[in-house]
Design a protein around this motif. Structure first.
Motif, short mmCIF file in Angstrom:
data_model
loop_
_atom_site.label_atom_id
_atom_site.label_comp_id
_atom_site.label_asym_id
_atom_site.label_seq_id
_atom_site.Cartn_x
_atom_site.Cartn_y
_atom_site.Cartn_z
N GLY A 1 0.82 -1.21 0.00
CA GLY A 1 0.00 0.00 0.00
C GLY A 1 0.85 1.25 0.00
O GLY A 1 0.55 2.22 -0.71
N ALA A 2 1.91 1.24 0.77
CA ALA A 2 2.81 2.39 0.81
C ALA A 2 3.49 2.58 -0.55
O ALA A 2 3.63 3.70 -1.03
N ARG A 3 3.90 1.48 -1.17
CA ARG A 3 4.54 1.53 -2.48
C ARG A 3 3.58 2.13 -3.51
O ARG A 3 3.98 2.98 -4.31
N GLU A 4 2.32 1.73 -3.48
CA GLU A 4 1.33 2.28 -4.40
C GLU A 4 1.15 3.78 -4.19
O GLU A 4 1.03 4.53 -5.16
N ARG A 5 1.12 4.21 -2.94
CA ARG A 5 0.97 5.64 -2.66
C ARG A 5 2.15 6.44 -3.19
O ARG A 5 1.99 7.52 -3.75
N VAL A 6 3.36 5.91 -3.00
CA VAL A 6 4.56 6.60 -3.49
C VAL A 6 4.53 6.66 -5.01
O VAL A 6 4.79 7.72 -5.60
N GLU A 7 4.21 5.54 -5.65
CA GLU A 7 4.16 5.52 -7.11
C GLU A 7 3.10 6.47 -7.64
O GLU A 7 3.32 7.17 -8.64
N SER A 8 1.97 6.54 -6.97
CA SER A 8 0.90 7.46 -7.37
C SER A 8 1.35 8.91 -7.22
O SER A 8 1.11 9.75 -8.10
N ALA A 9 2.00 9.22 -6.13
CA ALA A 9 2.49 10.57 -5.90
C ALA A 9 3.53 10.96 -6.93
O ALA A 9 3.51 12.08 -7.45
N LEU A 10 4.44 10.04 -7.24
CA LEU A 10 5.46 10.32 -8.25
C LEU A 10 4.82 10.51 -9.62
O LEU A 10 5.24 11.39 -10.38
N ALA A 11 3.83 9.70 -9.95
CA ALA A 11 3.16 9.83 -11.24
C ALA A 11 2.46 11.17 -11.36
O ALA A 11 2.48 11.79 -12.43
#
Length: 66
Positions: free
Chosen positions: A51-61
Motif C-alpha cells: 500500500g505504501a509503495r502504491e501511494r509513493v508511485e501514485s504521488a510520483l506519477a
C-alpha cells in the motif's frame, strides 16, 4: 487478530515471534502456533508495504504529469 495492527506494530510483534522461535525450548504445538502467527504478521507487513509503495508511485506519477 492481525488486521487491526499498523505496520510498526506488526513488524515489532513479528520480530518477537522470530526471537521466541530462535530461542527454542518450546513445545511443538507452541512452535507451530508461533509460526502461524508469524506468517500472518509477515503477510500483513507485506500488505502495508504494498500500500505504501502504491501511494509513493501514485504521488510520483502525479508530480511527473504536472
Amino acid at each position: 487478530m492481525t488486521d487491526d495492527l499498523n505496520y510498526e506494530q506488526a513488524r515489532d510483534e513479528l520480530a518477537e515471534v522470530v526471537a521466541r522461535l530462535e530461542a527454542g525450548g518450546l513445545s511443538l504445538e507452541d512452535s507451530l502456533g508461533l509460526w502461524e502467527r508469524g506468517e500472518a504478521l509477515a503477510k500483513l507487513c507485506e500488505r502495508h508495504l504494498a500500500g505504501a509503495r502504491e501511494r509513493v508511485e501514485s504521488a510520483l506519477a502525479s508530480v511527473e504529469s504536472e
